[in-house]
Design an enzyme around this catalytic site. Structure first.
Site, PDB file in Angstrom:
ATOM      1  N   ARG A 117       0.857  -1.182   0.000  1.00  0.00           N
ATOM      2  CA  ARG A 117       0.000   0.000   0.000  1.00  0.00           C
ATOM      3  C   ARG A 117       0.897   1.238   0.000  1.00  0.00           C
ATOM      4  O   ARG A 117       1.825   1.342   0.808  1.00  0.00           O
ATOM      5  CB  ARG A 117      -0.906  -0.003   1.224  1.00  0.00           C
ATOM      6  CG  ARG A 117      -1.892   1.158   1.348  1.00  0.00           C
ATOM      7  CD  ARG A 117      -2.740   0.912   2.590  1.00  0.00           C
ATOM      8  NE  ARG A 117      -3.812   1.862   2.796  1.00  0.00           N
ATOM      9  CZ  ARG A 117      -3.849   2.784   3.767  1.00  0.00           C
ATOM     10  NH1 ARG A 117      -2.830   2.913   4.596  1.00  0.00           N
ATOM     11  NH2 ARG A 117      -4.895   3.567   3.919  1.00  0.00           N
TER      12      ARG A 117
ATOM     13  N   GLU B  64      -9.332   7.693   5.040  1.00  0.00           N
ATOM     14  CA  GLU B  64     -10.089   7.884   6.288  1.00  0.00           C
ATOM     15  C   GLU B  64     -11.034   9.080   6.162  1.00  0.00           C
ATOM     16  O   GLU B  64     -10.960  10.062   6.883  1.00  0.00           O
ATOM     17  CB  GLU B  64      -9.143   8.044   7.473  1.00  0.00           C
ATOM     18  CG  GLU B  64      -8.346   6.773   7.747  1.00  0.00           C
ATOM     19  CD  GLU B  64      -7.578   6.798   9.058  1.00  0.00           C
ATOM     20  OE1 GLU B  64      -7.407   5.735   9.670  1.00  0.00           O
ATOM     21  OE2 GLU B  64      -7.144   7.893   9.481  1.00  0.00           O
TER      22      GLU B  64
ATOM     23  N   GLU C 287      -6.211  -0.469   7.509  1.00  0.00           N
ATOM     24  CA  GLU C 287      -5.093  -0.136   8.395  1.00  0.00           C
ATOM     25  C   GLU C 287      -5.287  -0.839   9.727  1.00  0.00           C
ATOM     26  O   GLU C 287      -6.391  -0.832  10.282  1.00  0.00           O
ATOM     27  CB  GLU C 287      -5.007   1.369   8.663  1.00  0.00           C
ATOM     28  CG  GLU C 287      -4.663   2.240   7.473  1.00  0.00           C
ATOM     29  CD  GLU C 287      -4.552   3.711   7.867  1.00  0.00           C
ATOM     30  OE1 GLU C 287      -4.440   3.996   9.084  1.00  0.00           O
ATOM     31  OE2 GLU C 287      -4.593   4.556   6.963  1.00  0.00           O
TER      32      GLU C 287
END
Length: 525
Positions: free
Chosen positions: A228, A319, A421
């Site tokens: 990532r 996020e 995450e």
């Protein structure tokens, strides 16, 4: 690795006495056929049954009484319990025969006090090696659904619940089923966005024996199959830029890894508390911002494609619980936000129709918040393929809340789900001048000490919960910044070379730059 982890073990049929089981038919679905298991919910016989109907108990130390049924099941009235006022070892098991050879999955609802030497579900005597799944600690009393896959090659198998426990330790198990079909997690990823800067500033890494090695190679050898990489638009230090991402993507693809490109649409960190527009876009109108999102996304992804490293997955924002590109793209302006998300997704698909689009929220235990966000996105026609959630247990609540959210997202929207995450500490010691994000005993999650074993258990249990998402919709998990060790010059602030790193105690490399025990869980299947 802690005792009781799921792994291939030599079968030990001599350790128990097999009892033939009568059968009770379980419901089947078109996708999976259920195997007959006797008394799967421990309802027959009521509370206080020492040996539940259809099950047998074995204890080398004569502690059979530590296994019994009692009131308070997950779905029905009763459950299986292991408990004793003194230390104990006990196994509750059921032998199944006449099975069609093939892949099977054991599913059970569990709870556990933690503290045991071992507490796990097992499938043994199935013709191959024993398969285990550890029970997570559930301090809030919440039930967790776990799965254990196995390959049956000899027409039989034994379901086993095991405890090697200290005085007062307990576990509960309920609603055990065995169905045809296999499970697993396809994506076992690592966010290595800070790795190149670490290397450039003198950071080094090694295998467990101390042999110096490339960190990405070490992670891949341990089982990581996804890299990532975050992208900033105009970062102050030049890292996480388009050029740097191209370099790291080439390294990952050369190892055979897939890549997930994480667009922040910012020059600095984007998260629930900050979604700052890139400086070149600061004066743009909403219409111009939408165009910029498309062009930036297309430009980076097309460059990746041109060098032969097409992105396998992209995040349109990072996020984004409160939206992105504030204030125009906040959730107070859903029309704009939906447009920005749609523009990013369209650019990704224009470059490669096979690239999967993820929308990523923090607060993995907040099902209500996730519903609100994705209901808004879906009602406005925002296209996406994967739902990603961050989950840090010390911020985002108990593991059963994560499971509730993942299960609900998968069922409600029919999408694959992933933990985008996660991380946990292997020590509370600090290696640089900046206090760590997870720095005190009071911040730790109950049942997960700040040790290598505690870090490994935290990652293991997250992976187990993702694997258990019904319908095979649990895509996988990504460990955040496993290579962000304490290297001078590689701090959190791209504009300040003297800034420190608040993450080194949650890396997957210890303070000697060798893999922690948790890294082995990147090989989770």
């Amino acid at each position: 690795m802690p005792q009781g982890t799921r792994r291939l073990l030599a079968s030990s049929a001599a350790s128990l006495v097999i009892a033939a089981a009568t059968t009770v038919a379980l419901p089947t679905t078109s996708a999976q056929a259920a195997v007959t298991v006797t008394n799967p919910g421990f309802e027959t016989g009521g509370a206080g049954t020492a040996t539940p109907t259809g099950w047998s108990t074995y204890s080398a130390g004569g502690q059979n009484a530590a296994s019994y049924t009692e009131a308070g099941g997950h779905g029905g009235s009763y459950r299986l319990t292991h408990w004793s006022a003194t230390a104990y070892k006990v196994e509750t098991y059921q032998y199944l025969s006449g099975l069609t050879n093939g892949s099977y999955t054991l599913t059970a609802w569990v709870r556990s006090s933690g503290g045991q030497n071992a507490a796990y579900l097992a499938l043994k005597g199935c013709g191959g090696a024993e398969q285990r799944t550890d029970l997570p600690v559930t301090p809030n009393g919440g039930w967790i659904r776990l799965v254990t896959p196995v390959s049956v090659t000899n027409g039989q198998c034994t379901i086993s619940v095991n405890s090697d426990a200290n005085a007062g330790n307990w576990l509960n198990v309920d609603e055990i089923t065995l169905t045809l079909g296999s499970t697993g997690v396809a994506a076992r990823g690592v966010d290595v966005s800070t790795l190149k800067k670490s290397e450039d500033k003198g950071g080094t890494y090694a295998y467990a024996d101390g042999t110096a090695a490339d960190a990405l190679t070490v992670l891949h050898a341990a089982g990581a199959n996804y890299a990532r990489l975050k992208v900033w638009v105009d970062p102050a230090d030049g890292y996480n830029s388009k050029a740097r991402v191209l370099t790291m993507a080439a390294r990952a693809k050369a190892l055979g890894m897939k890549i997930l490109i994480d667009f922040h649409y910012s020059d600095v960190w984007a998260d629930p508390g900050a979604q700052t527009k890139p400086s070149p876009w600061a004066s743009y109108t909403a219409t111009q911002l939408g165009t910029a999102v498309y062009n930036h996304t297309y430009d980076v992804l097309n460059a990746l494609k041109a060098q032969g490293t097409t992105a396998d997955m992209v995040q349109i924002g990072n996020e984004i619980n409160g939206g992105m590109l504030w204030p125009e793209g906040s959730t107070a302006n859903w029309t704009n936000l939906a447009s920005f998300l749609t523009q990013g997704a369209a650019a990704a698909k224009a470059v490669s129709s096979s690239t999967q689009v993820m929308l990523h929220l923090a607060k993995g235990g907040d099902d209500a918040g996730a519903r609100t966000f994705f209901d808004n996105a879906v009602s406005r026609g925002v296209p996406f393929d994967v739902i990603g959630l961050s989950y840090y247990s010390y911020w985002h609540g108990p593991l059963n809340d994560l499971q509730t959210t993942l299960d609900d997202m998968a069922a409600r929207y029919g999408k694959k789900v992933a933990v985008a995450e996660t991380a946990y500490a292997f020590t509370l010691d600090n290696k640089d001048s900046l206090e760590n994000n997870l720095a005190t005993t009071a911040q730790l999650t109950t049942g997960y000490p700040a040790t290598q074993a505690g870090q490994a258990a935290a990652l293991r249990d997250v992976l187990n919960v993702v694997e258990a998402v019904p319908g095979g919709k649990g895509l996988g998990a990504f460990y955040w910044e496993p290579a962000w060790t304490a290297v001078p010059g590689n701090g959190w602030d791209p504009a300040d070379p003297a800034s420190g790193n608040a993450w080194e105690n949650q890396a997957l490399f210890d303070y000697a730059n060798r893999p922690t025990a948790a890294m082995s869980w990147l090989n989770h299947r």
